[in-house]
Design a protein around this motif. Structure first.
Motif, PDB file in Angstrom:
ATOM      1  N   ILE A  33      -1.392  17.320   4.342  1.00  0.00           N
ATOM      2  CA  ILE A  33      -1.057  15.918   4.097  1.00  0.00           C
ATOM      3  C   ILE A  33      -2.028  15.337   3.073  1.00  0.00           C
ATOM      4  O   ILE A  33      -3.236  15.556   3.153  1.00  0.00           O
ATOM      5  CB  ILE A  33      -1.119  15.090   5.396  1.00  0.00           C
ATOM      6  CG1 ILE A  33      -0.183  15.669   6.443  1.00  0.00           C
ATOM      7  CG2 ILE A  33      -0.767  13.632   5.131  1.00  0.00           C
ATOM      8  CD1 ILE A  33      -0.236  14.971   7.782  1.00  0.00           C
ATOM      9  N   LYS A  34      -1.476  14.594   2.114  1.00  0.00           N
ATOM     10  CA  LYS A  34      -2.284  13.872   1.140  1.00  0.00           C
ATOM     11  C   LYS A  34      -2.066  12.374   1.321  1.00  0.00           C
ATOM     12  O   LYS A  34      -0.947  11.935   1.571  1.00  0.00           O
ATOM     13  CB  LYS A  34      -1.904  14.260  -0.290  1.00  0.00           C
ATOM     14  CG  LYS A  34      -2.348  15.661  -0.722  1.00  0.00           C
ATOM     15  CD  LYS A  34      -1.936  15.920  -2.161  1.00  0.00           C
ATOM     16  CE  LYS A  34      -2.404  17.290  -2.632  1.00  0.00           C
ATOM     17  NZ  LYS A  34      -3.869  17.327  -2.836  1.00  0.00           N
ATOM     18  N   PHE A  35      -3.140  11.606   1.199  1.00  0.00           N
ATOM     19  CA  PHE A  35      -2.999  10.154   1.173  1.00  0.00           C
ATOM     20  C   PHE A  35      -3.952   9.586   0.122  1.00  0.00           C
ATOM     21  O   PHE A  35      -5.024  10.150  -0.128  1.00  0.00           O
ATOM     22  CB  PHE A  35      -3.263   9.530   2.555  1.00  0.00           C
ATOM     23  CG  PHE A  35      -4.658   9.745   3.091  1.00  0.00           C
ATOM     24  CD1 PHE A  35      -5.699   8.890   2.759  1.00  0.00           C
ATOM     25  CD2 PHE A  35      -4.919  10.802   3.951  1.00  0.00           C
ATOM     26  CE1 PHE A  35      -6.970   9.069   3.257  1.00  0.00           C
ATOM     27  CE2 PHE A  35      -6.196  10.993   4.466  1.00  0.00           C
ATOM     28  CZ  PHE A  35      -7.219  10.124   4.114  1.00  0.00           C
ATOM     29  N   PRO A  36      -3.563   8.496  -0.548  1.00  0.00           N
ATOM     30  CA  PRO A  36      -4.413   7.927  -1.609  1.00  0.00           C
ATOM     31  C   PRO A  36      -5.710   7.372  -1.039  1.00  0.00           C
ATOM     32  O   PRO A  36      -5.736   6.840   0.081  1.00  0.00           O
ATOM     33  CB  PRO A  36      -3.535   6.821  -2.205  1.00  0.00           C
ATOM     34  CG  PRO A  36      -2.568   6.476  -1.130  1.00  0.00           C
ATOM     35  CD  PRO A  36      -2.304   7.736  -0.369  1.00  0.00           C
ATOM     36  N   ASN A  37      -6.776   7.495  -1.781  1.00  0.00           N
ATOM     37  CA  ASN A  37      -8.079   7.022  -1.312  1.00  0.00           C
ATOM     38  C   ASN A  37      -8.118   5.516  -1.089  1.00  0.00           C
ATOM     39  O   ASN A  37      -8.973   5.023  -0.346  1.00  0.00           O
ATOM     40  CB  ASN A  37      -9.178   7.422  -2.307  1.00  0.00           C
ATOM     41  CG  ASN A  37      -9.414   8.920  -2.328  1.00  0.00           C
ATOM     42  OD1 ASN A  37      -9.152   9.612  -1.354  1.00  0.00           O
ATOM     43  ND2 ASN A  37      -9.875   9.431  -3.453  1.00  0.00           N
TER      44      ASN A  37
ATOM     45  N   VAL B 190      -6.659   8.538  10.192  1.00  0.00           N
ATOM     46  CA  VAL B 190      -6.393   7.367   9.358  1.00  0.00           C
ATOM     47  C   VAL B 190      -4.944   6.977   9.590  1.00  0.00           C
ATOM     48  O   VAL B 190      -4.033   7.739   9.257  1.00  0.00           O
ATOM     49  CB  VAL B 190      -6.638   7.655   7.859  1.00  0.00           C
ATOM     50  CG1 VAL B 190      -6.350   6.414   7.033  1.00  0.00           C
ATOM     51  CG2 VAL B 190      -8.055   8.132   7.624  1.00  0.00           C
ATOM     52  N   GLY B 191      -4.718   5.808  10.143  1.00  0.00           N
ATOM     53  CA  GLY B 191      -3.359   5.417  10.488  1.00  0.00           C
ATOM     54  C   GLY B 191      -2.801   6.345  11.545  1.00  0.00           C
ATOM     55  O   GLY B 191      -3.416   6.564  12.593  1.00  0.00           O
ATOM     56  N   ASP B 192      -1.659   6.949  11.277  1.00  0.00           N
ATOM     57  CA  ASP B 192      -1.024   7.876  12.218  1.00  0.00           C
ATOM     58  C   ASP B 192      -1.366   9.330  11.917  1.00  0.00           C
ATOM     59  O   ASP B 192      -0.798  10.235  12.528  1.00  0.00           O
ATOM     60  CB  ASP B 192       0.497   7.703  12.177  1.00  0.00           C
ATOM     61  CG  ASP B 192       0.933   6.316  12.640  1.00  0.00           C
ATOM     62  OD1 ASP B 192       0.225   5.732  13.489  1.00  0.00           O
ATOM     63  OD2 ASP B 192       1.964   5.816  12.152  1.00  0.00           O
TER      64      ASP B 192
ATOM     65  N   SER C  88      -8.247  -0.457   3.418  1.00  0.00           N
ATOM     66  CA  SER C  88      -7.481  -1.377   4.252  1.00  0.00           C
ATOM     67  C   SER C  88      -7.184  -0.829   5.644  1.00  0.00           C
ATOM     68  O   SER C  88      -6.700  -1.551   6.499  1.00  0.00           O
ATOM     69  CB  SER C  88      -6.152  -1.736   3.561  1.00  0.00           C
ATOM     70  OG  SER C  88      -5.402  -0.567   3.283  1.00  0.00           O
ATOM     71  N   GLU C  89      -7.488   0.460   5.897  1.00  0.00           N
ATOM     72  CA  GLU C  89      -7.218   1.068   7.191  1.00  0.00           C
ATOM     73  C   GLU C  89      -8.533   1.483   7.845  1.00  0.00           C
ATOM     74  O   GLU C  89      -9.494   1.842   7.168  1.00  0.00           O
ATOM     75  CB  GLU C  89      -6.323   2.300   7.030  1.00  0.00           C
ATOM     76  CG  GLU C  89      -4.914   2.004   6.566  1.00  0.00           C
ATOM     77  CD  GLU C  89      -3.981   1.726   7.732  1.00  0.00           C
ATOM     78  OE1 GLU C  89      -4.426   1.818   8.897  1.00  0.00           O
ATOM     79  OE2 GLU C  89      -2.811   1.400   7.464  1.00  0.00           O
ATOM     80  N   ALA C  90      -8.541   1.452   9.177  1.00  0.00           N
ATOM     81  CA  ALA C  90      -9.700   1.948   9.915  1.00  0.00           C
ATOM     82  C   ALA C  90      -9.742   3.475   9.826  1.00  0.00           C
ATOM     83  O   ALA C  90      -8.714   4.139   9.922  1.00  0.00           O
ATOM     84  CB  ALA C  90      -9.625   1.511  11.373  1.00  0.00           C
ATOM     85  N   VAL C  91     -10.931   4.024   9.627  1.00  0.00           N
ATOM     86  CA  VAL C  91     -11.121   5.474   9.566  1.00  0.00           C
ATOM     87  C   VAL C  91     -11.859   5.915  10.825  1.00  0.00           C
ATOM     88  O   VAL C  91     -12.978   5.465  11.081  1.00  0.00           O
ATOM     89  CB  VAL C  91     -11.918   5.887   8.309  1.00  0.00           C
ATOM     90  CG1 VAL C  91     -12.154   7.393   8.309  1.00  0.00           C
ATOM     91  CG2 VAL C  91     -11.188   5.464   7.044  1.00  0.00           C
ATOM     92  N   TYR C  92     -11.245   6.776  11.609  1.00  0.00           N
ATOM     93  CA  TYR C  92     -11.873   7.321  12.818  1.00  0.00           C
ATOM     94  C   TYR C  92     -12.400   8.707  12.485  1.00  0.00           C
ATOM     95  O   TYR C  92     -11.624   9.615  12.190  1.00  0.00           O
ATOM     96  CB  TYR C  92     -10.857   7.407  13.958  1.00  0.00           C
ATOM     97  CG  TYR C  92     -10.244   6.082  14.340  1.00  0.00           C
ATOM     98  CD1 TYR C  92     -10.789   5.306  15.357  1.00  0.00           C
ATOM     99  CD2 TYR C  92      -9.121   5.600  13.678  1.00  0.00           C
ATOM    100  CE1 TYR C  92     -10.220   4.078  15.709  1.00  0.00           C
ATOM    101  CE2 TYR C  92      -8.549   4.383  14.017  1.00  0.00           C
ATOM    102  CZ  TYR C  92      -9.106   3.637  15.027  1.00  0.00           C
ATOM    103  OH  TYR C  92      -8.536   2.428  15.360  1.00  0.00           O
TER     104      TYR C  92
ATOM    105  N   MET D 150       0.837  -1.196   0.000  1.00  0.00           N
ATOM    106  CA  MET D 150       0.000   0.000   0.000  1.00  0.00           C
ATOM    107  C   MET D 150       0.870   1.242   0.000  1.00  0.00           C
ATOM    108  O   MET D 150       1.889   1.290   0.674  1.00  0.00           O
ATOM    109  CB  MET D 150      -0.887  -0.004   1.248  1.00  0.00           C
ATOM    110  CG  MET D 150      -1.849   1.192   1.309  1.00  0.00           C
ATOM    111  SD  MET D 150      -2.696   1.242   2.893  1.00  0.00           S
ATOM    112  CE  MET D 150      -1.364   1.695   3.956  1.00  0.00           C
ATOM    113  N   ASN D 151       0.458   2.275  -0.701  1.00  0.00           N
ATOM    114  CA  ASN D 151       1.245   3.497  -0.743  1.00  0.00           C
ATOM    115  C   ASN D 151       1.213   4.191   0.599  1.00  0.00           C
ATOM    116  O   ASN D 151       0.167   4.285   1.241  1.00  0.00           O
ATOM    117  CB  ASN D 151       0.687   4.451  -1.807  1.00  0.00           C
ATOM    118  CG  ASN D 151       1.036   3.984  -3.187  1.00  0.00           C
ATOM    119  OD1 ASN D 151       1.577   2.903  -3.357  1.00  0.00           O
ATOM    120  ND2 ASN D 151       0.716   4.788  -4.185  1.00  0.00           N
ATOM    121  N   GLU D 152       2.351   4.721   1.029  1.00  0.00           N
ATOM    122  CA  GLU D 152       2.397   5.493   2.258  1.00  0.00           C
ATOM    123  C   GLU D 152       1.859   6.900   1.989  1.00  0.00           C
ATOM    124  O   GLU D 152       2.079   7.472   0.935  1.00  0.00           O
ATOM    125  CB  GLU D 152       3.835   5.569   2.786  1.00  0.00           C
ATOM    126  CG  GLU D 152       4.358   4.230   3.281  1.00  0.00           C
ATOM    127  CD  GLU D 152       3.564   3.689   4.446  1.00  0.00           C
ATOM    128  OE1 GLU D 152       3.090   4.490   5.259  1.00  0.00           O
ATOM    129  OE2 GLU D 152       3.395   2.462   4.533  1.00  0.00           O
TER     130      GLU D 152
END
Length: 345
Positions: A209-213, A174-176, A218-222, A1-3
């Protein structure tokens, strides 16, 4: 997965509904006039070019002349779609009040009109449907292998819209990464980071910060400002000696929080109770006011904890204000509210 590189409104009072910043009326009017003149200019250029070709003022080979006419027809269709896009977006701005919903609808509108225009132009340029279909099929296979990550991110964008994972303006983790969503494009999400590596509170760090959709697959979204309940529980801890009057502490902390947060606290607690009643947790006892708990510290004091409901974007400001008021009130009763007598505190 892309960081990564960095409400239902049913539960919200009208004055707490979030909106996104919009351009000033003067700027919007100027942009509208510019777009109108550019459209008129484009129509004029296409009309003149078509007249020149049709009247044979410029001699072109028969094949080139036919292709030029198709190009001009395609340009005219593109301008028509631009006008249609402006009209539909104007209708959305008048009919849809919620800025986040309008933002998503405009993205869907752009995508739909773009796809329709693409297929119309392909039909116009390729008179042989079979050849066009085969060419598109081969192109799709090649692009499918080469663009797997962007395609997955596009699917992630559809997932976010359908599942309502978050909207523009929401505070998420999302993640950190924790921050406020400021843009949601077809391939990635942009947030204004909160806290980050250099801050401790909930203040924006200033980093974008940008992150791919595809991350949301695959990650939990709070989501701290979810549609169903756009508030969070927060707490303040105060250390007290064992000899303190805990009943008095409970009363004082409850009164301070209720006084400072006012009627909004009861509205949020009522919304919280309604939310629980719509789930399997409906029988759980719902609080009717601030909650005060006591725990025994590993050292030589008791911790008094008061919990309350607050909007995420105001959590830090509200906590600072409450700490000042709580300490002031507790210090007014220093004969019954005792602080720990230890240098470890």
């Amino acid at each position: 997965m892309n960081e990564p590189t960095s409400y239902s409104d049913d539960f919200m009072p009208d004055d707490e509904r979030k909106t996104t910043a919009s351009p000033s009326p003067a700027a919007a009017s100027a942009a509208s006039h510019t777009a109108t003149w550019l459209t008129v200019l484009g129509v004029g250029v296409l009309a003149i070019a078509f007249i020149v070709i049709e009247t044979r003022l410029v001699s072109l080979p028969e094949t080139a002349e036919g292709f030029a006419k198709k190009i001009l027809q395609g340009g005219a269709l593109a301008l028509l779609f631009l006008v249609l896009r402006r009209l539909l977006k104007g209708a959305l701005s008048r009919q849809v009040v919620d800025a986040s919903v309008r933002f998503n609808l405009e993205r869907v509108l752009d995508l739909t009109l773009g796809l329709v225009l693409f297929f119309v132009l392909m039909t116009l340029l390729f008179s042989d449907w079979y050849t066009a279909a085969v060419s598109l099929g081969l192109l799709s296979v090649i692009l499918g292998f080469a663009l797997q990550t962007p395609i997955t991110s596009f699917i992630g964008w559809i997932y976010i819209l359908v599942r309502k994972s978050f909207r523009v303006g929401d505070r998420i983790r999302v993640g950190d990464i924790t921050g406020d969503v400021i843009d949601l494009s077809y391939l990635d999400t942009t947030i204004l980071e909160v806290r980050g590596d250099y801050l401790t509170g909930d203040h924006p760090s200033g980093r974008i910060i940008k992150f791919p959709n595809l991350t949301v697959l695959s990650e939990a979204v709070y989501n701290y400002t979810t549609i169903s309940y756009p508030f969070i529980w927060n707490e303040i801890k105060v250390q007290l000696a064992y000899q303190s009057d805990l009943e008095l502490v409970t009363r004082l902390m409850t009164e301070v929080v209720e006084r400072e947060l006012g009627p909004a606290l009861q509205e949020r607690l009522t919304a919280y109770r309604d939310l629980l009643n719509r789930t399997m947790l409906g029988e759980t006892a719902s609080p009717l006011g601030p909650l005060v708990f006591f725990t025994v510290s590993d050292n030589t004091w008791v911790e008094a904890i008061v919990r309350y409901v607050v909007k995420p974007h105001e959590a830090e400001t509200v906590k600072t204000r409450l700490i000042r008021k709580l300490l002031h009130e507790l210090n007014q009763h220093d004969e019954k509210v005792l602080l720990p007598k230890s240098n470890m505190r």
